[in-house]
Design a protein around this motif. Sequence first.
Motif, PDB file in Angstrom:
ATOM      1  N   SER A  32     120.952 107.333  23.483  1.00  0.00           N
ATOM      2  CA  SER A  32     121.749 108.500  23.071  1.00  0.00           C
ATOM      3  C   SER A  32     121.575 109.654  24.044  1.00  0.00           C
ATOM      4  O   SER A  32     122.534 110.360  24.368  1.00  0.00           O
ATOM      5  N   ASP A  55     126.992 104.536  17.031  1.00  0.00           N
ATOM      6  CA  ASP A  55     125.820 104.169  16.231  1.00  0.00           C
ATOM      7  C   ASP A  55     126.027 104.745  14.832  1.00  0.00           C
ATOM      8  O   ASP A  55     125.450 105.746  14.442  1.00  0.00           O
ATOM      9  N   SER A  60     123.273 110.082  16.560  1.00  0.00           N
ATOM     10  CA  SER A  60     122.364 111.088  17.128  1.00  0.00           C
ATOM     11  C   SER A  60     123.033 112.069  18.072  1.00  0.00           C
ATOM     12  O   SER A  60     122.532 113.172  18.268  1.00  0.00           O
ATOM     13  N   ASP A 129     128.134 105.735  22.969  1.00  0.00           N
ATOM     14  CA  ASP A 129     126.721 105.612  22.603  1.00  0.00           C
ATOM     15  C   ASP A 129     126.597 104.490  21.578  1.00  0.00           C
ATOM     16  O   ASP A 129     127.132 104.575  20.482  1.00  0.00           O
TER      17      ASP A 129
HETATM   18 MG   LIG Z   1     120.765 106.274  19.729  1.00  0.00          MG
END
Ligand SMILES: [Mg+2]
Lengths: 242, 132
Positions: A32, A55, A60, A129
């Motif tokens: 991330s 994710d 995040s 990500d």
């Molecule tokens: Mg991550």
Amino acid sequence: MVDPRTTIINERLKRISRIIAVSSGKGGVGKSLVATALALTLSRSGCKVGLFDLDFTSPSTHLILGVKDAQPKEDKGIIPPVVNSLTYMSLIYYSHDQAAPLRGIDTSNALIELLAVTQWGELDFLIIDMPPGIGDAVLDLIRLVKRIEFLIVTTPSLLAFETVRKQVALLQSLKVPIIGIVENMKMTNAANVQDETAKLGLKFLAEIPYDAKVEEAIGDETKLLGTVLAKKIKQLVASNAL
Amino acid sequence: MHEWALAEAVIAAAQQIAEEEKLKEVREVTIKVGELQGVEKDILQFALSQLKPANFKNANFHITRAKTTLKCRACGNTWLFNEKKLGKDTVEAIHFVPEVAHTYIKCPKCGSPDFEITEGRGIWLESIKGVR
Ligand SMILES: [Mg+2]
Ligand SMILES: Nc1ncnc2c1ncn2[C@@H]1O[C@H](COP(=O)(O)OP(=O)(O)O)[C@@H](O)[C@H]1O
Ligand SMILES: [Zn+2]
């Protein structure tokens, strides 16, 4: 019965020059942070950049960027807001940053939905990500996004690298392009990851030292771009190795 | 109007099937929309009519609604989704990404968010008819 959504995905992505998934076999290796720093660096270098947090169960990047109350607009689809100069998409707009406990089939469905309705517009780069591992998100991107490329993050640990080795084997067997490997959170100057990367026939993109300033920089773009992590990413971007 | 993006997907998918089945002209497309996503039928219908390519000129779009059945994986309880029990913001969030239902809805019997959406999630292309 046909799911119409998958047919439109590559049409939605056609005005994006490059689509890069920042991925690893393991969690906690810095995907991330690397993805966010890479997106910000490319954007600072004059490119139009999108960042997509895939994710879904442990997002995040909104915390790293310090996203406050941005929301997408609705116009013939969903138009992601621009956050810190990035066209930014995350499930948190819809889960309102609460827990989203999703099974594989649900993550897959949510991913297809967002790919089918998000209007990214014209971008030089879309950075994704990824969640850890070679589960639904990786398999769906390979299946649905024709031009997907992977950038792989590992730590010096054998436990991280061995998961990466499996991911690389999968991607290579499916002929999916791999840009190379970034070694993050280095604390010694052991060269084993570099050597193993060469044996896999891949580019070793960068080594990033463990940097205690990274934690303090979460939520603050200026501080983040001042970390050693971001400086290494800047060198990577400047080197044209991408 | 995110229905527009879904309508584009329906047309693209129907066009692909028409090509595969070598249909010169498409006459009828049947679409099923699940209650969970709450796609606005009228907006979808309008978007579809605006997006029609030439070989769809005489096509009718039948849109049918399907109730949403949820089944708890923890206790096995089955129940019907009812948007009236939810706030406006929640309904809207689920409209965009039906999976966030797992954030807002719990099994009425045992309280678990681990349920399966067995029927009536989003948009499906049921059938397409035309002439060769
Ligand atoms: Mg991550
Ligand atoms: N180079 C680094 N130096 C110090 N801490 C780091 C570094 N890279 C990542 N971290 C920290 O490691 C943790 C995991 O990073 P994260 O980007 O969330 O990993 P992942 O996305 O792979 O799970 C975070 O707490 C992050 O602040
Ligand atoms: Zn239950």
